[in-house]
Design an enzyme around this catalytic site. Sequence first.
Site, PDB file in Angstrom:
ATOM      1  N   GLY A  46      44.537   9.563  28.035  1.00 46.96           N
ATOM      2  CA  GLY A  46      44.856  10.323  26.837  1.00 46.96           C
ATOM      3  C   GLY A  46      43.817  10.062  25.769  1.00 46.96           C
ATOM      4  N   GLN A  51      40.543   9.649  17.327  1.00 45.42           N
ATOM      5  CA  GLN A  51      39.731   8.682  18.083  1.00 45.42           C
ATOM      6  C   GLN A  51      38.274   9.128  18.200  1.00 45.42           C
ATOM      7  OE1 GLN A  51      42.777   8.382  21.459  1.00 45.42           O
ATOM      8  NE2 GLN A  51      41.900   6.322  21.347  1.00 45.42           N
ATOM      9  N   CYS A  93      44.482   1.272  24.890  1.00 42.00           N
ATOM     10  CA  CYS A  93      44.004   2.366  24.042  1.00 42.00           C
ATOM     11  C   CYS A  93      42.484   2.314  24.041  1.00 42.00           C
ATOM     12  CB  CYS A  93      44.548   2.183  22.623  1.00 42.00           C
ATOM     13  SG  CYS A  93      44.026   3.475  21.490  1.00 42.00           S
ATOM     14  N   LEU A  94      41.848   3.469  24.201  1.00 44.57           N
ATOM     15  CA  LEU A  94      40.380   3.489  24.236  1.00 44.57           C
ATOM     16  C   LEU A  94      39.785   3.007  22.912  1.00 44.57           C
ATOM     17  CD1 LEU A  94      39.673   6.838  26.144  1.00 44.57           C
ATOM     18  CD2 LEU A  94      39.616   4.500  27.040  1.00 44.57           C
ATOM     19  N   HIS A 135      52.377   7.750  22.852  1.00 46.23           N
ATOM     20  CA  HIS A 135      51.185   7.035  22.371  1.00 46.23           C
ATOM     21  C   HIS A 135      50.250   8.003  21.630  1.00 46.23           C
ATOM     22  CE1 HIS A 135      47.862   3.938  23.014  1.00 46.23           C
ATOM     23  NE2 HIS A 135      47.185   5.018  22.666  1.00 46.23           N
ATOM     24  N   GLU A 136      50.001   9.159  22.228  1.00 45.18           N
ATOM     25  CA  GLU A 136      49.033  10.097  21.633  1.00 45.18           C
ATOM     26  C   GLU A 136      49.593  10.740  20.362  1.00 45.18           C
ATOM     27  OE1 GLU A 136      46.056   9.886  22.586  1.00 45.18           O
ATOM     28  OE2 GLU A 136      46.567   8.748  24.388  1.00 45.18           O
ATOM     29  N   HIS A 139      49.127   8.503  17.520  1.00 46.32           N
ATOM     30  CA  HIS A 139      47.757   8.548  16.990  1.00 46.32           C
ATOM     31  C   HIS A 139      47.628   9.598  15.886  1.00 46.32           C
ATOM     32  CE1 HIS A 139      44.992   5.913  19.091  1.00 46.32           C
ATOM     33  NE2 HIS A 139      45.447   6.267  20.286  1.00 46.32           N
TER      34      HIS A 139
HETATM   35 NI    NI Z   1      45.233   5.282  22.094  1.00 50.19          NI
END
Ligand code: NI
Length: 170
Positions: A46, A51, A93-94, A135-136, A139
């Site tokens: 995701g 991000q 998480c990236l 999660h997304e 964000h």
């Molecule tokens: Ni993330």
Amino acid sequence: MILEIRKYGDPVLETRCGKVTNFGTPELEKLVGDMFETMYANKGVGLAAPQVGLLHQLTVIDTSAGEDPEAKLVLINPEIVSLEGQQIGEEGCLSIPGFREDVRRAMSAKVKAFDVKGEAFEITGEELLARALQHEIDHLHGILFLKHLSPLKRDLIRRKISKLVKAGEW
Ligand code: NI
């Protein structure tokens, strides 16, 4: 085009995103394509617009990690309609590379959103997809998974990241 992923500490990650109002434009199509490319290049499932430094309510998800074209999901201006059940599982998480922790999430998530063309749709995800959806969407409200950890765990990770920042390794 692979975009630069912003890391924890960048204020863009903790800012609420604004709604997308221009649908079906070449710019939006390009951004979505670039976000998928960036997500796959970084082996994520995701990726949310903040991000990559953009405060837009836009996220891409693919829980098959590129294995199944039908698993590709674009969510614009998404809203959670309902959550059911519970699951506890490891999450990363990236934007917080190298840190994975158990996070409690709903087992099932029903979400309404718009696609790139501006068509409204609903999707219900279970297990990993439910986790990715929650999660997304977090964000897009400036919330990182660290917020769901105990204060003790969160502080420990923050301290480790501060050290990495000081060492020029973040
Ligand atoms: Ni993330």
